[in-house]
Scaffold this motif. Structure first.
Motif, PDB file in Angstrom:
ATOM      1  N   GLU A 194       0.829  -1.212   0.000  1.00 26.44           N
ATOM      2  CA  GLU A 194       0.000   0.000   0.000  1.00 26.44           C
ATOM      3  C   GLU A 194       0.865   1.264   0.000  1.00 26.44           C
ATOM      4  O   GLU A 194       0.394   2.341  -0.394  1.00 26.44           O
ATOM      5  CB  GLU A 194      -0.919   0.004   1.226  1.00 26.44           C
ATOM      6  N   ASP A 195       2.120   1.152   0.400  1.00 30.83           N
ATOM      7  CA  ASP A 195       2.977   2.335   0.522  1.00 30.83           C
ATOM      8  C   ASP A 195       3.631   2.748  -0.799  1.00 30.83           C
ATOM      9  O   ASP A 195       4.161   3.855  -0.895  1.00 30.83           O
ATOM     10  CB  ASP A 195       4.084   2.078   1.563  1.00 30.83           C
ATOM     11  N   VAL A 196       3.609   1.845  -1.787  1.00 24.86           N
ATOM     12  CA  VAL A 196       4.361   2.136  -3.014  1.00 24.86           C
ATOM     13  C   VAL A 196       3.474   2.608  -4.156  1.00 24.86           C
ATOM     14  O   VAL A 196       3.960   2.831  -5.272  1.00 24.86           O
ATOM     15  CB  VAL A 196       5.177   0.905  -3.456  1.00 24.86           C
ATOM     16  N   GLY A 197       2.168   2.760  -3.889  1.00 23.48           N
ATOM     17  CA  GLY A 197       1.287   3.266  -4.936  1.00 23.48           C
ATOM     18  C   GLY A 197       1.148   2.310  -6.099  1.00 23.48           C
ATOM     19  O   GLY A 197       1.390   2.674  -7.251  1.00 23.48           O
ATOM     20  N   TYR A 198       0.748   1.084  -5.812  1.00 18.48           N
ATOM     21  CA  TYR A 198       0.671   0.049  -6.854  1.00 18.48           C
ATOM     22  C   TYR A 198      -0.427   0.385  -7.866  1.00 18.48           C
ATOM     23  O   TYR A 198      -1.394   1.099  -7.573  1.00 18.48           O
ATOM     24  CB  TYR A 198       0.405  -1.325  -6.228  1.00 18.48           C
ATOM     25  N   LEU A 199      -0.252  -0.150  -9.068  1.00 10.57           N
ATOM     26  CA  LEU A 199      -1.247  -0.047 -10.137  1.00 10.57           C
ATOM     27  C   LEU A 199      -1.877  -1.410 -10.365  1.00 10.57           C
ATOM     28  O   LEU A 199      -1.292  -2.448 -10.056  1.00 10.57           O
ATOM     29  CB  LEU A 199      -0.606   0.429 -11.440  1.00 10.57           C
ATOM     30  N   THR A 200      -3.063  -1.425 -10.916  1.00 10.25           N
ATOM     31  CA  THR A 200      -3.712  -2.652 -11.360  1.00 10.25           C
ATOM     32  C   THR A 200      -4.224  -2.428 -12.772  1.00 10.25           C
ATOM     33  O   THR A 200      -4.181  -1.310 -13.301  1.00 10.25           O
ATOM     34  CB  THR A 200      -4.893  -3.048 -10.453  1.00 10.25           C
ATOM     35  N   SER A 201      -4.741  -3.477 -13.366  1.00  8.89           N
ATOM     36  CA  SER A 201      -5.325  -3.333 -14.704  1.00  8.89           C
ATOM     37  C   SER A 201      -6.529  -2.407 -14.685  1.00  8.89           C
ATOM     38  O   SER A 201      -6.946  -1.900 -15.728  1.00  8.89           O
ATOM     39  CB  SER A 201      -5.724  -4.706 -15.256  1.00  8.89           C
ATOM     40  N   ASP A 202      -7.116  -2.163 -13.503  1.00  7.37           N
ATOM     41  CA  ASP A 202      -8.235  -1.227 -13.394  1.00  7.37           C
ATOM     42  C   ASP A 202      -7.783   0.226 -13.285  1.00  7.37           C
ATOM     43  O   ASP A 202      -8.459   1.139 -13.786  1.00  7.37           O
ATOM     44  CB  ASP A 202      -9.080  -1.561 -12.158  1.00  7.37           C
ATOM     45  N   THR A 203      -6.644   0.474 -12.628  1.00 10.98           N
ATOM     46  CA  THR A 203      -6.267   1.855 -12.311  1.00 10.98           C
ATOM     47  C   THR A 203      -5.199   2.445 -13.221  1.00 10.98           C
ATOM     48  O   THR A 203      -5.064   3.666 -13.300  1.00 10.98           O
ATOM     49  CB  THR A 203      -5.751   1.933 -10.868  1.00 10.98           C
ATOM     50  N   LEU A 204      -4.427   1.594 -13.903  1.00 12.48           N
ATOM     51  CA  LEU A 204      -3.259   2.140 -14.616  1.00 12.48           C
ATOM     52  C   LEU A 204      -3.642   3.088 -15.740  1.00 12.48           C
ATOM     53  O   LEU A 204      -2.882   4.012 -16.077  1.00 12.48           O
ATOM     54  CB  LEU A 204      -2.370   1.004 -15.131  1.00 12.48           C
ATOM     55  N   TRP A 205      -4.824   2.905 -16.343  1.00  9.17           N
ATOM     56  CA  TRP A 205      -5.210   3.735 -17.493  1.00  9.17           C
ATOM     57  C   TRP A 205      -5.425   5.196 -17.099  1.00  9.17           C
ATOM     58  O   TRP A 205      -5.104   6.104 -17.883  1.00  9.17           O
ATOM     59  CB  TRP A 205      -6.472   3.162 -18.149  1.00  9.17           C
ATOM     60  N   GLU A 206      -5.933   5.434 -15.899  1.00  7.27           N
ATOM     61  CA  GLU A 206      -6.114   6.806 -15.433  1.00  7.27           C
ATOM     62  C   GLU A 206      -4.832   7.367 -14.831  1.00  7.27           C
ATOM     63  O   GLU A 206      -4.458   8.514 -15.080  1.00  7.27           O
ATOM     64  CB  GLU A 206      -7.245   6.871 -14.400  1.00  7.27           C
ATOM     65  N   VAL A 207      -4.130   6.561 -14.051  1.00 13.18           N
ATOM     66  CA  VAL A 207      -2.921   7.031 -13.371  1.00 13.18           C
ATOM     67  C   VAL A 207      -1.854   7.431 -14.387  1.00 13.18           C
ATOM     68  O   VAL A 207      -1.153   8.447 -14.223  1.00 13.18           O
ATOM     69  CB  VAL A 207      -2.372   5.951 -12.418  1.00 13.18           C
ATOM     70  N   LEU A 208      -1.734   6.660 -15.463  1.00 15.59           N
ATOM     71  CA  LEU A 208      -0.688   6.919 -16.465  1.00 15.59           C
ATOM     72  C   LEU A 208      -1.155   7.821 -17.602  1.00 15.59           C
ATOM     73  O   LEU A 208      -0.392   8.073 -18.536  1.00 15.59           O
ATOM     74  CB  LEU A 208      -0.183   5.591 -17.055  1.00 15.59           C
ATOM     75  N   ARG A 209      -2.361   8.322 -17.497  1.00 10.80           N
ATOM     76  CA  ARG A 209      -2.982   9.018 -18.630  1.00 10.80           C
ATOM     77  C   ARG A 209      -2.181  10.221 -19.109  1.00 10.80           C
ATOM     78  O   ARG A 209      -2.033  10.449 -20.312  1.00 10.80           O
ATOM     79  CB  ARG A 209      -4.394   9.446 -18.247  1.00 10.80           C
ATOM     80  N   ASP A 210      -1.623  10.998 -18.196  1.00 16.41           N
ATOM     81  CA  ASP A 210      -0.938  12.232 -18.581  1.00 16.41           C
ATOM     82  C   ASP A 210       0.577  12.118 -18.510  1.00 16.41           C
ATOM     83  O   ASP A 210       1.291  13.117 -18.584  1.00 16.41           O
ATOM     84  CB  ASP A 210      -1.415  13.388 -17.680  1.00 16.41           C
ATOM     85  N   ARG A 211       1.089  10.922 -18.363  1.00 20.17           N
ATOM     86  CA  ARG A 211       2.544  10.736 -18.327  1.00 20.17           C
ATOM     87  C   ARG A 211       3.124  10.961 -19.722  1.00 20.17           C
ATOM     88  O   ARG A 211       2.647  10.375 -20.700  1.00 20.17           O
ATOM     89  CB  ARG A 211       2.879   9.306 -17.876  1.00 20.17           C
ATOM     90  N   PRO A 212       4.178  11.763 -19.847  1.00 15.24           N
ATOM     91  CA  PRO A 212       4.782  11.963 -21.178  1.00 15.24           C
ATOM     92  C   PRO A 212       5.549  10.742 -21.658  1.00 15.24           C
ATOM     93  O   PRO A 212       5.730  10.552 -22.862  1.00 15.24           O
ATOM     94  CB  PRO A 212       5.721  13.152 -20.959  1.00 15.24           C
ATOM     95  N   GLU A 213       5.993   9.907 -20.713  1.00 12.17           N
ATOM     96  CA  GLU A 213       6.755   8.723 -21.074  1.00 12.17           C
ATOM     97  C   GLU A 213       6.207   7.519 -20.317  1.00 12.17           C
ATOM     98  O   GLU A 213       5.605   7.654 -19.239  1.00 12.17           O
ATOM     99  CB  GLU A 213       8.237   8.893 -20.736  1.00 12.17           C
ATOM    100  N   ALA A 214       6.461   6.346 -20.873  1.00 12.93           N
ATOM    101  CA  ALA A 214       6.107   5.122 -20.174  1.00 12.93           C
ATOM    102  C   ALA A 214       6.960   5.003 -18.916  1.00 12.93           C
ATOM    103  O   ALA A 214       8.050   5.585 -18.842  1.00 12.93           O
ATOM    104  CB  ALA A 214       6.342   3.911 -21.090  1.00 12.93           C
ATOM    105  N   PRO A 215       6.484   4.283 -17.903  1.00 16.12           N
ATOM    106  CA  PRO A 215       7.302   4.097 -16.692  1.00 16.12           C
ATOM    107  C   PRO A 215       8.706   3.634 -17.060  1.00 16.12           C
ATOM    108  O   PRO A 215       8.870   2.709 -17.853  1.00 16.12           O
ATOM    109  CB  PRO A 215       6.530   3.019 -15.925  1.00 16.12           C
TER     110      PRO A 215
END
Length: 716
Positions: free
Chosen positions: A388-409
């Motif tokens: 819970e401390d590292v801000g994990y992503l799932t297949s449900d959340t990654l599309w919104e969390v990464l939406r405005d990232r200029p580059e892939a992780p």
């Protein structure tokens, strides 16, 4: 050789017995004559005669010789009612049990091999209801005695259960014939015993357990509903909770049949598949594949190009794809179809009432004759220390969390080696991420054969994925250097630094908050349903991921037909959900598609099979497309073209598998596929060539030699 020898010996004994019986006239006069002779001998050898008669009765029934009726009459005539009943009852049950054991030993494995996966389905039904069926059949004397013994011998029923149920079930019929035997001197014809009235009575006696069972089910239902007050009338014919694949299809069918239906959804219309799963992941996979093709352009005679990847635009395209498909699942469309769509959270208050809490806090209650639970599933997040401390992503959340990232992780960890984990790991690696994939098991994609896992693993590693199998995630955390995950392998631990982590270790059904606990509906891993998708309350059904056993969108839609039809028309006729042919695909590169048994599953289940394999690398279209890799692997019955399972790896495997799905569904063999015209040049020809490989392997060499001689003769 033991079984064939024993089978021949038993058949020889039966044949000998039938030949001997042909020399004897089996009518009342001859039976009376034989019994009169035995009565004289009985006066000084009563117990010896009883034992010999008992052994003879056991032998006759064990060998299924057609004289059991006469033996039963004889038992009554010789020993009286009670002794005769004791002898005939136990001897017939023991003889039947011996026939049962012989059938099990000699024939069961052979029959199971012929039936394939259907044998498991039959076994499941017989384990549950076999004793009931046996008891019912034993009550009806017109059902062939030997047939029951043989059929039940092929089942998983315990011999003690078979003996006890047979003993009880045959008692009434045995008593009738033993009693007739005590009156044998007064009987002029068998019709006086086996009269139409008697046969009808036995038939009614056989039906009685079914009537009793129906009555018990009615009582069980009444008990389930007892503490609830049924409404005098209903607002709706059907309320569907959840607007994913199962909920949308259920609502569509209800509206199409002119039922009054309400669909309740608290989140986004279209559910997981449209918004978080199938659709966005396939859009991402397509972008990643195109970037990969640009890197590999020299493979097609072009200059390779290092693509510029504005990641925000890639994710933007994903959301555009969702938006373009969304109207198919929209409130507007379903409203036009005749479905009332309510946005809010649904909770089942009683078996007919649903309370809907809407976005503004208002609550609304609706009654319905039937309810379908189609609440779907969500990603499972393991209880990993620090996750819970590292801000994990799932297949449900990654599309919104990464939406405005200029580059892939830049540094990405994917936790899980199943289909979702593999698809995402490969896509992000192709889009520029340094991907580490962690899998606790010894290989990825455990549901597939090992060679398939190795093929996908090699492809992932070529794309730059650092694949760690046999590595168990121990903990997550953060330090001055950033986020990390600690993994254990062979007793040693190490830390892997990352910027983002995607948890893809599976999905769990959404079971809480819908009133199931209060109603007493069992819902542990999934909502517990019967073969008709009914819960504890027959008017409350479940479909889709929440019902299991498969978590596929296409299976959810398939279940929805059965759930909605049973919900609306079950009072006329119900349909058992059909899982006989379930296909699926993993959209890695190469794609993996399967239907039916894998080779590993066939071995585990002890099912005899042959493997036919065609290398797609030999296919003209695959060579022309630069996709000359992968294979079609077909499992069939030994010597037969009946398909047990198919695995395809390669370009468009998920599309190619459809022909085999159709063939398996309708019982078509490989010869039918071979005899079907396939367009040249297409990838679909791989299916025909696989069928051709099977045909080539099953040509009779003697026939070929004969044809060669005929051709030689015709040239002269």
């Amino acid at each position: 050789m033991k079984k064939p020898v024993l089978l021949v010996a038993i058949l020889a004994l039966i044949a000998t017995g039938l030949v001997i019986l042909r020399n004897y006239s089996l009518d009342l006069d001859s039976v009376r004559a034989h019994l009169d002779a035995l009565q004289t001998w009985r006066q000084s050898n009563a117990w010896t005669l009883f034992a010999l008669f008992f052994l003879a009765y056991v032998t006759v029934t064990a060998l299924s010789l057609p004289v059991a009726l006469w033996m039963t009459l004889g038992a009554g005539a010789l020993f009286g009612f009670w002794q005769g009943l004791l002898l005939a009852s136990f001897a017939s049950a023991i003889g039947a049990s011996l026939a049962f054991l012989a059938a099990r030993y000699l024939l069961r494995n052979w029959v199971r091999a012929k039936l394939g996966e259907r044998a498991a389905t039959i076994d499941t039904g017989l384990k549950r209801d076999g004793a009931f069926y046996l008891f019912t059949l034993r009550l009806i004397p017109i059902v062939p005695f030997f047939a029951i013994n043989l059929i039940m011998g092929l089942s998983p029923m315990r011999v003690t259960t078979f003996w006890l149920v047979s003993q009880a079930g045959m008692l009434a019929g045995t008593a009738v014939y033993v009693n007739a035997g005590t009156q044998l001197a007064q009987i002029d014809s068998l019709s006086e015993i086996v009269s139409p009235a008697l046969l009808l009575s036995f038939a009614l006696l056989g039906i009685f357990p079914w009537i009793a069972r129906m009555f018990v089910n009615i009582l069980r239902r009444r008990k389930a509903y007892a503490r609830w007050k049924r409404p005098a009338g209903f607002d709706r014919n059907l309320i569907v909770i959840g607007a994913g694949a199962a909920g949308l299809v259920s609502s569509y069918i209800a509206a199409a049949t002119k039922a009054k239906v309400t669909l309740v959804e608290s989140g986004k219309m279209g559910g997981d598949c449209l918004n978080y799963g199938c659709v966005p992941s396939k859009a991402l996979i397509k972008s990643a594949k195109l970037a990969h093709r640009m890197h590999q352009a020299d493979h097609y005679g072009l200059e390779p190009v290092t693509p510029q990847i504005p990641f925000a635009k890639v994710i933007g395209r994903v959301h555009r794809v969702i938006a373009n498909i969304a109207p198919h699942d929209s409130v507007e469309r379903y409203t036009e179809l005749g479905v009332e769509v309510i946005r809010g959270h649904a909770k089942i208050i009683d078996p007919w009432t649903v309370e809907i809490t809407q976005g503004d806090g208002g609550r609304r209650r609706l009654t319905s004759r039937a309810i379908i639970i189609a609440t779907g599933a969500e990603p499972f997040v393991p209880p990993l220390p620090g996750i819970e401390d590292v801000g994990y992503l799932t297949s449900d959340t990654l599309w919104e969390v990464l939406r405005d990232r200029p580059e892939a992780p830049r540094r990405l960890v994917v936790l899980g080696g199943g289909p979702i984990g593999c698809e995402l790991a490969q896509s992000f690696a192709r889009l520029g991420s340094q991907v580490t994939q962690v899998e606790m098991a010894s290989r990825i994609m455990l549901r597939e054969d090992e060679e398939v896992s190795e093929l996908v693993k090699a492809s992932l590693e070529r794309d730059g994925v650092n694949l760690l199998t046999n590595h168990k995630a121990v903990a997550c955390g953060t330090s001055d250097e950033g986020k990390w995950i600690e993994v254990e392998h062979a007793g040693e631990t190490r830390r892997i630094a990352f910027d983002d982590i995607i948890v893809a270790v599976g999905r769990k059904p959404r079971l809480t908050g819908f009133g199931l606990e209060e109603l007493g509906i069992k819902a542990e891993r999934v909502v517990e349903t019967n073969d008709y998708l009914e819960t504890l309350f027959p008017n409350i059904l479940a479909a889709g991921d929440v019902a299991g056993p498969y978590q596929f969108t296409h299976v959810a839609g398939h279940q929805a037909w059965f759930a909605s039809v049973n919900a609306l028309f079950g009072w006329i006729r119900r349909f058992k959900v059909d899982y006989r042919v379930v296909p699926w695909a993993t959209f890695t590169d190469p794609e993996v598609a399967r239907v039916g048994l894998s080779e590993a599953e066939a071995r585990e289940k002890g099912i005899a099979y042959e493997v036919t394999r065609y290398d797609i690398g030999d296919l003209d279209r695959a060579i022309a497309d630069g996709a000359a890799h992968g294979f079609v692997k077909v499992l069939t019955r030994p010597g037969k073209d009946r398909i047990l399972g198919v695995t395809i790896t390669g370009e468009h495997a998920g599309d190619l598998i459809a022909e085999f799905v159709l063939a398996m569904k309708h019982g078509l063999g490989l010869n039918k596929i071979l005899g079907t015209i396939h367009i040249y040049p297409t990838l679909a020809e791989a299916n025909k060539y696989a069928a051709g490989e099977w045909r080539r392997a099953h040509v009779n060499p003697r026939l070929l030699a004969l044809l060669e001689k005929i051709h030689d003769w015709r040239r002269k």
